[in-house]
Write a protein that holds these residues in place. Structure first.
Motif, PDB file in Angstrom:
ATOM      1  N   ASP A  20      76.122  -8.798  27.402  1.00 27.06           N
ATOM      2  CA  ASP A  20      75.365  -7.442  26.803  1.00 27.06           C
ATOM      3  C   ASP A  20      75.224  -6.303  26.725  1.00 27.06           C
ATOM      4  N   ALA A  21      74.079  -6.416  28.161  1.00 24.88           N
ATOM      5  CA  ALA A  21      73.768  -5.023  28.551  1.00 24.88           C
ATOM      6  C   ALA A  21      75.088  -4.133  28.610  1.00 24.88           C
ATOM      7  N   LYS A  23      77.759  -4.425  27.702  1.00 25.53           N
ATOM      8  CA  LYS A  23      78.173  -3.923  25.530  1.00 25.53           C
ATOM      9  C   LYS A  23      77.377  -3.245  24.976  1.00 25.53           C
ATOM     10  N   LYS A  24      76.199  -2.890  25.352  1.00 18.34           N
ATOM     11  CA  LYS A  24      74.893  -1.763  24.566  1.00 18.34           C
ATOM     12  C   LYS A  24      75.462  -0.201  25.491  1.00 18.34           C
ATOM     13  N   GLU A  25      76.120  -0.667  26.883  1.00 18.13           N
ATOM     14  CA  GLU A  25      75.649   0.822  27.424  1.00 18.13           C
ATOM     15  C   GLU A  25      77.043   1.261  27.232  1.00 18.13           C
ATOM     16  N   GLY A  27      78.310   0.510  24.168  1.00 12.31           N
ATOM     17  CA  GLY A  27      78.396   1.721  22.518  1.00 12.31           C
ATOM     18  C   GLY A  27      77.849   3.131  22.888  1.00 12.31           C
ATOM     19  N   GLY A  28      77.211   3.376  23.088  1.00 11.60           N
ATOM     20  CA  GLY A  28      76.557   4.486  23.350  1.00 11.60           C
ATOM     21  C   GLY A  28      78.110   5.600  24.438  1.00 11.60           C
ATOM     22  N   ALA A  37      76.212   3.440  17.040  1.00  8.50           N
ATOM     23  CA  ALA A  37      75.767   3.375  18.323  1.00  8.50           C
ATOM     24  C   ALA A  37      76.033   4.505  19.264  1.00  8.50           C
ATOM     25  N   ASP A  40      72.024   5.451  20.070  1.00  4.20           N
ATOM     26  CA  ASP A  40      71.264   4.337  20.337  1.00  4.20           C
ATOM     27  C   ASP A  40      70.768   4.294  21.651  1.00  4.20           C
ATOM     28  N   PRO A  41      70.808   5.353  22.725  1.00  2.00           N
ATOM     29  CA  PRO A  41      70.258   5.385  23.692  1.00  2.00           C
ATOM     30  C   PRO A  41      68.790   6.508  23.997  1.00  2.00           C
ATOM     31  N   TYR A 122      79.435   1.623  34.969  1.00  2.00           N
ATOM     32  CA  TYR A 122      78.349   0.738  34.141  1.00  2.00           C
ATOM     33  C   TYR A 122      79.018  -0.712  33.998  1.00  2.00           C
TER      34      TYR A 122
END
Length: 187
Positions: A20-21, A23-25, A27-28, A37, A40-41, A122
Motif C-alpha cells: 500500500d505504501a 502504491k501511494k509513492e 501515485g506521486g 494524487a 499528495d507528497p 521505491y
C-alpha cells in the motif's frame, strides 16, 4: 501456540502495508497526465505546521494536462505556490487570486527514464520491507519452537507459509512496478 509469539495475520497485514505504501509513492510519480494524487507528497507551511495541499484547498483535474487548486484562505496561495515550485515534480504553478493552475507538460524521454528508475527504487524499498517482515516471522517461529510452544513440524509448515506469503507479496510489488513503468514510458 501463543498468540503474542507468532501471528500470521499480523505478518500478512505488515506485508500488505508495504505494498500500500508503494502504491501511494507511485501515485506521486508523474506520468505526463494530470492527477490529483500528484500533489499528495507536497506539504504547505500553513498555520505553523506542514499541511497537505488537500487540506488547504480543493484539488481538481479539469482537463488531462491541468491540475487546479482552489485555495480556501487567500493568504495561503503564495505558500502553496512556493511549496509546489520547491517540490521535485518540476512543474510551475500559475496563481490567479485563490486559484492555482498547474499545467502538466509532456515528459521527455530522459525524464521518463529517471521516473522509471525512481519507481524501481521505491519498489526495492518495498521488497526490503517485506523481507524484513519475513525475517521477523521466521525469528518468531524459531523462538516459539525453542520455547516449546510449537513442534518442529509446525515450525517447518509455518515457515513454508511465511515464505509463500513473502513470494506472493513480492510478486505483487513486481507487477505494480511493471505497470507503473509501462505507464511512465507511455508517450
Amino acid at each position: 501456540m501463543s498468540g503474542d509469539k507468532f501471528d500470521k495475520k499480523d505478518l500478512k497485514r505488515r506485508m500488505e502495508g508495504a505494498v500500500d505504501a508503494l502504491k501511494k509513492e507511485f501515485g506521486g510519480l508523474r506520468t505526463g497526465r494530470a492527477s490529483a494524487a500528484l500533489l499528495d507528497p507536497i506539504r504547505v507551511e500553513a498555520y505553523g505546521s506542514p499541511t497537505p495541499i488537500s487540506q488547504v484547498g480543493t484539488v481538481s483535474v479539469p482537463e488531462p494536462r491541468m491540475v487546479t487548486i482552489q485555495v480556501w484562505d487567500k493568504n495561503l496561495a503564495p505558500a502553496v505556490e512556493k511549496a509546489i515550485r520547491n517540490s521535485a515534480l518540476g512543474i510551475n504553478p500559475v496563481v490567479e487570486g485563490t486559484m492555482i493552475r498547474i499545467p502538466i507538460p509532456p515528459l521527455n524521454e530522459e525524464r521518463r527514464a529517471e521516473l522509471a528508475k525512481a519507481a524501481g527504487g521505491y519498489a526495492e524499498n518495498a521488497r526490503v520491507a517485506v523481507r524484513n517482515v519475513r525475517r521477523d516471522g521466521m525469528e518468531q517461529l524459531k523462538k516459539a519452537e525453542k520455547d516449546g510452544l510449537i513442534s518442529e513440524d509446525e515450525h517447518k509448515s509455518e515457515s513454508v507459509d511465511v515464505q509463500k506469503m513473502t513470494d506472493e507479496t513480492i510478486a505483487s510489488i513486481d507487477a505494480a512496478l511493471k505497470h507503473k513503468q509501462e505507464e511512465i514510458m507511455q508517450v
